[in-house]
Design an enzyme around this catalytic site. Sequence first.
Site, PDB file in Angstrom:
ATOM      1  N   PRO A 108       0.817  -1.218   0.000  1.00 13.05           N
ATOM      2  CA  PRO A 108       0.000   0.000   0.000  1.00 13.05           C
ATOM      3  C   PRO A 108       0.847   1.263   0.000  1.00 13.05           C
ATOM      4  O   PRO A 108       0.366   2.344  -0.348  1.00 13.05           O
ATOM      5  CB  PRO A 108      -0.831  -0.099   1.284  1.00 13.05           C
ATOM      6  CG  PRO A 108      -0.379  -1.307   2.014  1.00 13.05           C
ATOM      7  CD  PRO A 108       0.597  -2.057   1.175  1.00 13.05           C
ATOM      8  N   GLU A 125       2.799  -7.917   8.089  1.00 16.11           N
ATOM      9  CA  GLU A 125       3.098  -6.478   7.951  1.00 16.11           C
ATOM     10  C   GLU A 125       4.021  -6.192   6.761  1.00 16.11           C
ATOM     11  O   GLU A 125       4.531  -5.088   6.614  1.00 16.11           O
ATOM     12  CB  GLU A 125       3.730  -5.935   9.235  1.00 16.11           C
ATOM     13  CG  GLU A 125       2.785  -5.931  10.436  1.00 16.11           C
ATOM     14  CD  GLU A 125       1.478  -5.197  10.144  1.00 16.11           C
ATOM     15  OE1 GLU A 125       1.519  -4.100   9.557  1.00 16.11           O
ATOM     16  OE2 GLU A 125       0.414  -5.741  10.478  1.00 16.11           O
ATOM     17  N   ARG A 132      -3.347  -7.802 -20.980  1.00 17.95           N
ATOM     18  CA  ARG A 132      -4.208  -7.394 -22.099  1.00 17.95           C
ATOM     19  C   ARG A 132      -3.516  -6.409 -23.032  1.00 17.95           C
ATOM     20  O   ARG A 132      -4.003  -6.119 -24.117  1.00 17.95           O
ATOM     21  CB  ARG A 132      -5.571  -6.896 -21.606  1.00 17.95           C
ATOM     22  CG  ARG A 132      -5.568  -5.619 -20.829  1.00 17.95           C
ATOM     23  CD  ARG A 132      -6.904  -5.404 -20.157  1.00 17.95           C
ATOM     24  NE  ARG A 132      -7.981  -5.080 -21.084  1.00 17.95           N
ATOM     25  CZ  ARG A 132      -8.175  -3.902 -21.652  1.00 17.95           C
ATOM     26  NH1 ARG A 132      -7.335  -2.908 -21.408  1.00 17.95           N
ATOM     27  NH2 ARG A 132      -9.182  -3.694 -22.467  1.00 17.95           N
ATOM     28  N   ASP A 160      -9.567   2.855 -24.550  1.00 18.61           N
ATOM     29  CA  ASP A 160      -9.957   2.628 -23.152  1.00 18.61           C
ATOM     30  C   ASP A 160      -9.808   3.911 -22.342  1.00 18.61           C
ATOM     31  O   ASP A 160      -9.035   4.799 -22.717  1.00 18.61           O
ATOM     32  CB  ASP A 160      -8.990   1.623 -22.496  1.00 18.61           C
ATOM     33  CG  ASP A 160      -9.319   0.192 -22.851  1.00 18.61           C
ATOM     34  OD1 ASP A 160     -10.441  -0.085 -23.267  1.00 18.61           O
ATOM     35  OD2 ASP A 160      -8.408  -0.648 -22.684  1.00 18.61           O
TER      36      ASP A 160
HETATM   37  N1  SAM Z   1       1.332  -2.735   7.331  1.00 19.11           N
HETATM   38  C1  SAM Z   1       1.289  -2.567   5.921  1.00 19.11           C
HETATM   39  C2  SAM Z   1       1.058  -1.104   5.599  1.00 19.11           C
HETATM   40  O1  SAM Z   1       0.253  -0.469   6.272  1.00 19.11           O
HETATM   41  O2  SAM Z   1       1.642  -0.620   4.608  1.00 19.11           O
HETATM   42  C3  SAM Z   1       0.166  -3.371   5.312  1.00 19.11           C
HETATM   43  C4  SAM Z   1       0.489  -4.797   5.184  1.00 19.11           C
HETATM   44  S1  SAM Z   1      -0.829  -5.670   4.401  1.00 19.11           S
HETATM   45  C5  SAM Z   1      -1.735  -6.241   5.769  1.00 19.11           C
HETATM   46  C6  SAM Z   1      -0.037  -7.139   3.817  1.00 19.11           C
HETATM   47  C7  SAM Z   1       0.351  -7.126   2.384  1.00 19.11           C
HETATM   48  O3  SAM Z   1      -0.793  -6.992   1.551  1.00 19.11           O
HETATM   49  C8  SAM Z   1       1.268  -6.040   1.915  1.00 19.11           C
HETATM   50  O4  SAM Z   1       2.608  -6.266   2.291  1.00 19.11           O
HETATM   51  C9  SAM Z   1       1.075  -6.086   0.410  1.00 19.11           C
HETATM   52  O5  SAM Z   1       1.774  -7.163  -0.179  1.00 19.11           O
HETATM   53  C10 SAM Z   1      -0.415  -6.384   0.326  1.00 19.11           C
HETATM   54  N2  SAM Z   1      -1.237  -5.184   0.136  1.00 19.11           N
HETATM   55  C11 SAM Z   1      -2.128  -4.672   1.013  1.00 19.11           C
HETATM   56  N3  SAM Z   1      -2.727  -3.590   0.526  1.00 19.11           N
HETATM   57  C12 SAM Z   1      -2.227  -3.387  -0.714  1.00 19.11           C
HETATM   58  C13 SAM Z   1      -2.439  -2.400  -1.718  1.00 19.11           C
HETATM   59  N4  SAM Z   1      -3.280  -1.390  -1.540  1.00 19.11           N
HETATM   60  N5  SAM Z   1      -1.726  -2.509  -2.860  1.00 19.11           N
HETATM   61  C14 SAM Z   1      -0.856  -3.500  -3.045  1.00 19.11           C
HETATM   62  N6  SAM Z   1      -0.604  -4.465  -2.122  1.00 19.11           N
HETATM   63  C15 SAM Z   1      -1.271  -4.415  -0.968  1.00 19.11           C
END
Ligand code: SAM
Length: 273
Positions: free
Chosen positions: A92, A119, A161, A176
């Site tokens: 994220p 995490e 795609r 698109d």
């Molecule tokens: N503690 C982290 C933070 O707040 O940035 C979030 C960890 S999340 C519970 C676990 C994993 O889900 C991340 O390491 C990532 O691989 C994935 N993930 C969660 N949200 C995501 C998003 N918006 N985009 C991409 N990957 C995501």
Amino acid sequence: MRIDVVTIFPEYLEPLNVSLVGKARARGRLDVHVHDLRDWTYDRHNTVDDTPYGGGPGMVMKTGPWGDALDETLADGFEAGAHSPVLVVPTPSGRPFTQELAVELSERPWLIFTPARYEGIDRRVMDEYATRMPVVEVSIGDYVLAGGEAAVLVITEAVARLLPGVLGNAESHRDDSFAPGAMADLLEGPVFTKPPEWRGSGMTAVSLSGLHWMLGRRGRDEAFRRTAVNRPDLIERCEASAFDKKDREILSILGWSPEPGGRFWRRPEDMEQ
Ligand code: SAM
């Protein structure tokens, strides 16, 4: 294009066998390898996580299994330079995933995805691989998922795609939403199909004429209408020079005016329209 995914939930990637991505694999356009991270654990419990340094809630994915998994994956054909794989790290806190980034990734020969859980992954893993290959941390939106596998599915489908020979009609991604070109920075307008009359709602003569009106003025006006309502930020960040006389007319009808700085803004009283 080759795609490798290292995950603790290989079954989560099953959708890569169906629909467009599945067909791209069957036609040999995509070579997908899904690996179970736990194959690179050596203890009785197949441990991939540990408590974080510095305290705090949650667990962090350990360097060891990721390092061994990625080294073995890379050993199967690694080349430096233009042909180097790209490590795509869903998180994220990464760079927002956009059509522009999808195009960028679609031009690479090999993507290696590291969807995490808990995490996330010990930072040293990304830092170490960044010394040998491009590492792109990517977020699919401003929300937090439990893991990165869904992000891998999203990114893979958007990239696949765009690959030559994957879409039945190579033209279909050119107009698109977000596609570079004539409709750049506008959302795609509404689309219709047969029958011409449905529950009292009919098609206009122009749209029935067989001309591709979506790509003409009418389609562009519809694209402006939809963008103004759903994504006004896209219009606000456009240089005014991108708009022709007819664009300015429709923008004015929708409540937008040019500002001295060269961009368009919308009168507050028109905001709710
Ligand atoms: N503690 C982290 C933070 O707040 O940035 C979030 C960890 S999340 C519970 C676990 C994993 O889900 C991340 O390491 C990532 O691989 C994935 N993930 C969660 N949200 C995501 C998003 N918006 N985009 C991409 N990957 C995501």
